[in-house]
Write a protein that holds these residues in place. Sequence first.
Motif, PDB file in Angstrom:
ATOM      1  N   THR A   1       5.021 -37.711  46.212  1.00 43.39           N
ATOM      2  CA  THR A   1       5.236 -36.828  45.071  1.00 43.39           C
ATOM      3  C   THR A   1       5.759 -35.494  45.573  1.00 43.39           C
ATOM      4  O   THR A   1       5.188 -34.894  46.480  1.00 43.39           O
TER       5      THR A   1
ATOM      6  N   LEU B   1       7.999 -31.680  44.335  1.00 40.86           N
ATOM      7  CA  LEU B   1       8.422 -30.798  43.262  1.00 40.86           C
ATOM      8  C   LEU B   1       9.689 -30.064  43.687  1.00 40.86           C
ATOM      9  O   LEU B   1       9.685 -29.364  44.706  1.00 40.86           O
TER      10      LEU B   1
ATOM     11  N   TYR C   1       5.290 -22.604  34.735  1.00 40.44           N
ATOM     12  CA  TYR C   1       4.178 -23.331  34.131  1.00 40.44           C
ATOM     13  C   TYR C   1       4.114 -23.016  32.636  1.00 40.44           C
ATOM     14  O   TYR C   1       3.173 -22.378  32.147  1.00 40.44           O
TER      15      TYR C   1
ATOM     16  N   LYS D   1       2.656 -29.632  28.902  1.00 39.80           N
ATOM     17  CA  LYS D   1       2.446 -30.487  30.065  1.00 39.80           C
ATOM     18  C   LYS D   1       1.901 -29.733  31.266  1.00 39.80           C
ATOM     19  O   LYS D   1       1.376 -30.340  32.202  1.00 39.80           O
ATOM     20  N   TRP D   2       2.035 -28.412  31.283  1.00 44.21           N
ATOM     21  CA  TRP D   2       1.506 -27.597  32.391  1.00 44.21           C
ATOM     22  C   TRP D   2       0.182 -26.931  32.026  1.00 44.21           C
ATOM     23  O   TRP D   2      -0.246 -26.008  32.709  1.00 44.21           O
TER      24      TRP D   2
ATOM     25  N   SER E   1      -2.963 -39.493  39.583  1.00 45.34           N
ATOM     26  CA  SER E   1      -3.095 -38.836  38.285  1.00 45.34           C
ATOM     27  C   SER E   1      -3.237 -37.332  38.441  1.00 45.34           C
ATOM     28  O   SER E   1      -2.692 -36.551  37.657  1.00 45.34           O
TER      29      SER E   1
ATOM     30  N   ALA F   1       0.039 -35.841  39.132  1.00 44.35           N
ATOM     31  CA  ALA F   1       0.923 -35.901  37.971  1.00 44.35           C
ATOM     32  C   ALA F   1       0.839 -34.630  37.133  1.00 44.35           C
ATOM     33  O   ALA F   1       1.749 -34.349  36.346  1.00 44.35           O
ATOM     34  N   LYS F   2      -0.234 -33.837  37.279  1.00 45.72           N
ATOM     35  CA  LYS F   2      -0.338 -32.578  36.554  1.00 45.72           C
ATOM     36  C   LYS F   2       0.781 -31.609  36.908  1.00 45.72           C
ATOM     37  O   LYS F   2       1.097 -30.703  36.139  1.00 45.72           O
TER      38      LYS F   2
ATOM     39  N   GLN G   1       3.901 -32.469  37.426  1.00 38.35           N
ATOM     40  CA  GLN G   1       5.174 -33.042  36.972  1.00 38.35           C
ATOM     41  C   GLN G   1       6.101 -33.335  38.159  1.00 38.35           C
ATOM     42  O   GLN G   1       7.263 -32.899  38.184  1.00 38.35           O
TER      43      GLN G   1
ATOM     44  N   ARG H   1       8.396 -35.451  41.072  1.00 35.26           N
ATOM     45  CA  ARG H   1       9.257 -36.611  41.210  1.00 35.26           C
ATOM     46  C   ARG H   1       8.641 -37.548  42.241  1.00 35.26           C
ATOM     47  O   ARG H   1       7.840 -37.121  43.076  1.00 35.26           O
ATOM     48  N   HIS H   2       9.018 -38.810  42.172  1.00 31.28           N
ATOM     49  CA  HIS H   2       8.419 -39.813  43.046  1.00 31.28           C
ATOM     50  C   HIS H   2       9.472 -40.408  43.967  1.00 31.28           C
ATOM     51  O   HIS H   2      10.606 -40.652  43.554  1.00 31.28           O
TER      52      HIS H   2
END
Length: 850
Positions: free
Chosen positions: A581, A583, A590, A594-595, A765, A768-769, A771, A773-774
């Motif tokens: 993960t 960023l 933020y 979602k943030w 998870s 994921a907070k 946001q 990329r994978h």
Amino acid sequence: MSGTVGTAARLLRRVPFTAGLLVVLVASAFVADRTRWGTGVHPLGEGRWWTLLTSGLVTSGPREAVVGVLLVAALMAPVEHRRGSRWTAGTWVAGQAAAGLLATLAAGILQDTSAWWGRFLVQAVVSGPLPGVLVVVGAATATATPLLRRRTRVVLGVVLVMQVLYSGTAGDLHRLAGWLLGLTGGVLAARWRARRTGVRPERGPVSRRESRALVALVVAAAAVGPLVAALSRTPEGPWAVVSHLFVSGRPGADLVRQICVDGDAATCRVLLERARLGGAGPALLSVLPVLLQLVLAEGLRRGRRAAWTGAVVFSGVLTLVGAVVVAVVLRHPDAAVVVLHTARAGLPAVALWSPVAAPGAVLVLLLATRHRFPVPAAPGSVRRWVTLAAAGLGVVVLVYVGAGVLLRSDWAQPPTVARLLADLPARMLPPGWLGEVLPQVAPLRGAARVLANWTGVLCWAVLVGTAWAVVRPAVPQGDAARARALVDRHGEGALSFMTTWTGNRWWFTADGRAVVAFRVVGGVALTTGDPIGPSDARAAAVPEFTAWCLARGWTPCWYSVTDEVARALPGGRRLQVASETWLPLGELAYTGKKWQDVRTAINRAARDGVEAVWLRWDEAPLALREQVARSSEEWLAGKGLPEMGFTLGGLDELADPAVRCLLSVGVDGRVHGITSWLPATRDGVRVGWTLDLMRRSPGCPPGTMEFLVGTAALTFQEEGCEFVSLSGAPLAFPDGDGDADALARLLEATGRLMEPVYGFRSLLSFKAKFQPRHRPLWLVHLDPADLPRIARAVSLAYLPHLSVGEAVRLGRALLAGRRRPPRPATPARTVPAGPTPSTEAAPLVEAGSR
């Protein structure tokens, strides 16, 4: 002043029993006849059973009263504050009586088996509250945190056992009896509670850092033990005779007269030589070898391989010399008077063999824990140490020989250069060895005596002073320096900086433009991420390194690598093992729903006065580092699973000056949590940072980790970086990611099985907070038949010191997790063992998100 008194009064009200005992001890210091209050074989034999309790209310003198007051306040007050006054009072009363009775019975048994030590114990009268205090502390450790329990038990256990072995007074025996009773009672009570409630006490593993400290403690205690016996007023312990090999005082006039009139002439000469010993020189000659062992113990605490080697050599030499001493005493019983200051008759076997057993036990411990000390010395430090030590010793030898020849009239017989050189080794021996090795020349007066007494001291001072060269942190040199230079220029991958860590080996391309970090485990060459170098050199390094491994009979395994490596290996098979993960920076803000979690954590920290502090570990204040280290050890001990390595950094990896640490510090100065960040570099410019270590303190505020990670990302964006990598979550993939073949499905099922223990999906998870990329991370191999070997190699790389007990606990945890009903989809307590950096940080998710 009134505020201080008020604070002290409030503290005492919280621990009334301890406060009352302190008052009684202070008052007893003014009692004229304290001997009738003490306990022992004779008082109990006379029917004075009440002395089992009254012995804990008095001390043998003012000095003992001061020591007793300090130890009672330091040891028992915290226990009473936590466990309550009623439990503390009852345990102390029962423990004081039981310890006195047990020690008295032991003294009676020892009298029948050892006329030498048992007679001394039987005649003694013991007083003091410490046996009962140690019962209280020993019992309380059963309900303490795993870290506190282990440290308390090891430290107090080592100290008390060493006191009994070397000093051996009746008070030492009573204190050890109290400690053993407390430990036994605490363990039995904990097992009874576990059967009643079904909740077992936590048994945390020992981290690498903690195990090194414990081994260093034992080595230091074994070094200091003979000095403790020598400085004791009545050293009667079973190993007290060892002290005479290091510290030898002047023999009494009656003993000299008796031996010289009726005894052996050679023994008489030895005693006369010892009678001339005096002053600071011989005293320092006894201390400096101990100081050298303490220097080596400090190196062991730091994990230095060179310090381990030095300690093994030193302990081996002492064991060998001790065997010679024992052999001499067995063959010539009269030599015991000279060598051990004790007649052979009545000398028990435990004392006779102590010159071998004492250093031999340390040697066995060092050999059993050799894998805990992998940190190499600074390259060239051994050569530098040899050079400095040889130069220093050369100067001392020249001074000794030159001055000895000039002062020929001050010696018993005119010395020659050859005789002085032959005499020098004897001058380096502690005074106790004078019984076995007599000097070649004897000084009569003045300057010659100073020269004889201080030459050995100077030689040992040179060895101790230069020994620091082997305990310094290693600096990059040779292959390590070449690899570090490439990482500092081309290390833009998430795992690039980890190639510089201890334990890796390095392979370079023929032109030196690229490097591959790897380690060989069970015949598998396991890489640490992608090759490092320019893009074209990286692509060429993949097949070249693979062929190089095959030529040496190793199974190549490209571990935690990107798509670039998977494409560069013809015929390679890939298997996704994690999802990285990361960023992208530049427009990070933020804002929006979602943030919300990250924004809330940052706002809460600002409202509560919590500060984010950036620092380099080596530049941090000592008190702050101790806070972090203590919190880290408590976290590790509490999770109940072994510490991992390989691509998972710990506190040892923070020492690199390129690593940055971000701490969350409250208004009271307490550290709530810590994160560490590894640099990513492209063409010599910092372009990103990778999250590695995450630790939180017990009881830290919610949202601590979101606050730290969110603050770090904004800081790196302000500095112009391109990305932040949050590392990967092993065996957990985003929806729709991962392969669909049977093996991939098997890995997914394994991740579900291990979720209750390691929480891989919960870790994903949590990340994921932010946001992110994978990006998939792969295990690339050549033959599916190699997968069992590769799986074993990966496991051993992460858990190189997994013990049988830890493996059993891990299996129980997995089985318990399967039986446990599914939990809500909230970030859980996680302890991952995955292939990517920072996965060991997952246990912190719980504190930061609930």
